[in-house]
Design a protein around this motif. Structure first.
Motif, PDB file in Angstrom:
ATOM      1  N   GLU A   1       0.487   8.978  -2.784  1.00 58.48           N
ATOM      2  CA  GLU A   1       0.085   9.583  -4.049  1.00 58.48           C
ATOM      3  C   GLU A   1      -0.453  10.991  -3.820  1.00 58.48           C
ATOM      4  O   GLU A   1      -1.087  11.278  -2.795  1.00 58.48           O
TER       5      GLU A   1
ATOM      6  N   ALA B   1     -11.105   9.215  -2.897  1.00 55.99           N
ATOM      7  CA  ALA B   1      -9.774   8.606  -2.922  1.00 55.99           C
ATOM      8  C   ALA B   1      -8.880   9.202  -1.846  1.00 55.99           C
ATOM      9  O   ALA B   1      -8.123   8.485  -1.177  1.00 55.99           O
TER      10      ALA B   1
ATOM     11  N   SER C   1       2.811   2.901  -2.042  1.00 54.86           N
ATOM     12  CA  SER C   1       2.740   3.866  -3.135  1.00 54.86           C
ATOM     13  C   SER C   1       1.438   4.656  -3.095  1.00 54.86           C
ATOM     14  O   SER C   1       1.434   5.873  -3.331  1.00 54.86           O
ATOM     15  N   TYR C   2       0.334   4.003  -2.762  1.00 49.69           N
ATOM     16  CA  TYR C   2      -0.953   4.696  -2.706  1.00 49.69           C
ATOM     17  C   TYR C   2      -0.990   5.707  -1.571  1.00 49.69           C
ATOM     18  O   TYR C   2      -1.541   6.805  -1.725  1.00 49.69           O
TER      19      TYR C   2
ATOM     20  N   VAL D   1      -7.262   0.566   0.830  1.00 49.99           N
ATOM     21  CA  VAL D   1      -6.444   0.960  -0.317  1.00 49.99           C
ATOM     22  C   VAL D   1      -7.084   0.493  -1.623  1.00 49.99           C
ATOM     23  O   VAL D   1      -7.105   1.236  -2.619  1.00 49.99           O
ATOM     24  N   GLU D   2      -7.629  -0.706  -1.635  1.00 50.29           N
ATOM     25  CA  GLU D   2      -8.294  -1.205  -2.843  1.00 50.29           C
ATOM     26  C   GLU D   2      -9.457  -0.295  -3.238  1.00 50.29           C
ATOM     27  O   GLU D   2      -9.629   0.042  -4.416  1.00 50.29           O
TER      28      GLU D   2
ATOM     29  N   ALA E   1       0.815  -1.214   0.000  1.00 53.41           N
ATOM     30  CA  ALA E   1       0.000   0.000   0.000  1.00 53.41           C
ATOM     31  C   ALA E   1       0.847   1.261   0.000  1.00 53.41           C
ATOM     32  O   ALA E   1       0.312   2.357  -0.123  1.00 53.41           O
TER      33      ALA E   1
ATOM     34  N   GLN F   1      -7.376   7.424   1.411  1.00 54.97           N
ATOM     35  CA  GLN F   1      -5.932   7.516   1.608  1.00 54.97           C
ATOM     36  C   GLN F   1      -5.621   7.885   3.055  1.00 54.97           C
ATOM     37  O   GLN F   1      -4.754   7.274   3.694  1.00 54.97           O
TER      38      GLN F   1
ATOM     39  N   ARG G   1      -8.002   3.157  -4.512  1.00 56.22           N
ATOM     40  CA  ARG G   1      -7.452   3.081  -5.861  1.00 56.22           C
ATOM     41  C   ARG G   1      -8.562   2.997  -6.904  1.00 56.22           C
ATOM     42  O   ARG G   1      -8.463   3.588  -7.987  1.00 56.22           O
TER      43      ARG G   1
END
Length: 269
Positions: free
Chosen positions: A21, A33, A17-18, A57-58, A15, A37, A61
């Motif tokens: 972001e 989103a 990278s998310y 996170v799913e 997770a 986050q 994204r």
């Protein structure tokens, strides 16, 4: 590197990278989103809960990718049976606000409401990996009741802003095999009366439980119930029709009880 090791220790490195972001925009999906986050960051760094972090996170994204992301269904999350009716009622209120213009007109407020609703559900089922957890066949339920109440309070505060000044179309929900108006449905009727000046159309819908013919008639009874309530307050109607089970809000197979399909939709003519 330090933050990466913290996440790796929690089992949430996928997770990473998310969580970092830069999500731009003020649309409902962009706001959702970012809300997910923020929620996932708390789960990863504070609670060290890799299971919940991965699920959040799913969803985040998917929202960032422009997909329609719905709030959790509490019936599938291992909450206690005694908690389920309140959570389902709250989800119906949230879905009504989202479907009645919330995503388009009050995107960030409604994204916040969805975030806190999912947090409420999550906290209400938070012993799923613990003693008597639902993942191991137990009844589930919360291990931190105070956090359940905090998420619940934050949800209702956000829902007030999300539901403010909806401009239609309006969606009114019904119980299984019912066509009577609940207090929540009546409040939507009152809102429609207060906010509209022209004639209205009403379309009744059902889920797929029951025969096509029965559902066509049930959809008409729902349309008539809403229409009668509107005309009783002086509103003019151009049509009141049924689509039965032919125009589902949530696609299901035949014979499926789906609360979000049991509805009537009111719009301008």
């Amino acid at each position: 590197m330090g933050s990466f090791l913290v996440l790796a220790g929690c089992g949430t490195w996928t997770a990473e990278s998310y969580l970092h972001e830069d999500i731009q925009g003020d649309s409902f999906n962009a706001c959702l989103a970012r809300e997910y986050q923020d929620r996932a960051t708390s789960e990863a760094y504070v609670d060290c809960n890799w299971v919940d972090t991965a699920m959040i996170v799913e969803k985040g994204r998917a929202a960032a990718a422009g997909e329609t992301v719905l709030p959790y269904d509490p019936a599938t999350k291992g909450v206690l049976p005694s908690d389920l009716p309140e959570l389902q009622d709250a989800r119906s209120k949230l879905m009504a606000a989202l479907d009645n213009g919330g995503r388009e007109e009050r995107g960030c407020a409604c994204a916040k409401a969805q975030r806190y609703y999912d947090g409420w559900v999550e906290q209400a089922s938070d012993n799923k990996l613990g003693v008597n957890g639902s993942y191991f066949g137990g009844e589930g339920g919360p291990v931190q009741p105070d956090r359940v109440e905090a998420e619940k309070a934050a949800f209702y505060e956000a829902l007030t802003a999300c539901a403010l000044q909806a401009s239609g179309p309006w969606t009114i929900y019904f119980g299984f095999d019912k066509y009577n108006l609940t207090p929540e449905a009546q409040s939507v009727i009152d809102q429609i009366v207060a906010e509209t000046t022209g004639p209205l159309s009403v379309v009744g819908h059902t889920d797929t439980s029951g025969s096509n013919a029965y559902n066509q008639a049930l959809g008409q009874r729902r349309a008539d119930s809403v229409s009668n309530a509107l005309t009783a307050q002086g509103k003019e109607l151009c049509s009141a029709a049924s689509k039965g089970e032919t125009d589902l809000a949530v696609q299901t197979g035949d014979g499926v009880r789906e609360p979000l399909n049991r509805r009537a939709v009111v719009a301008g003519c």
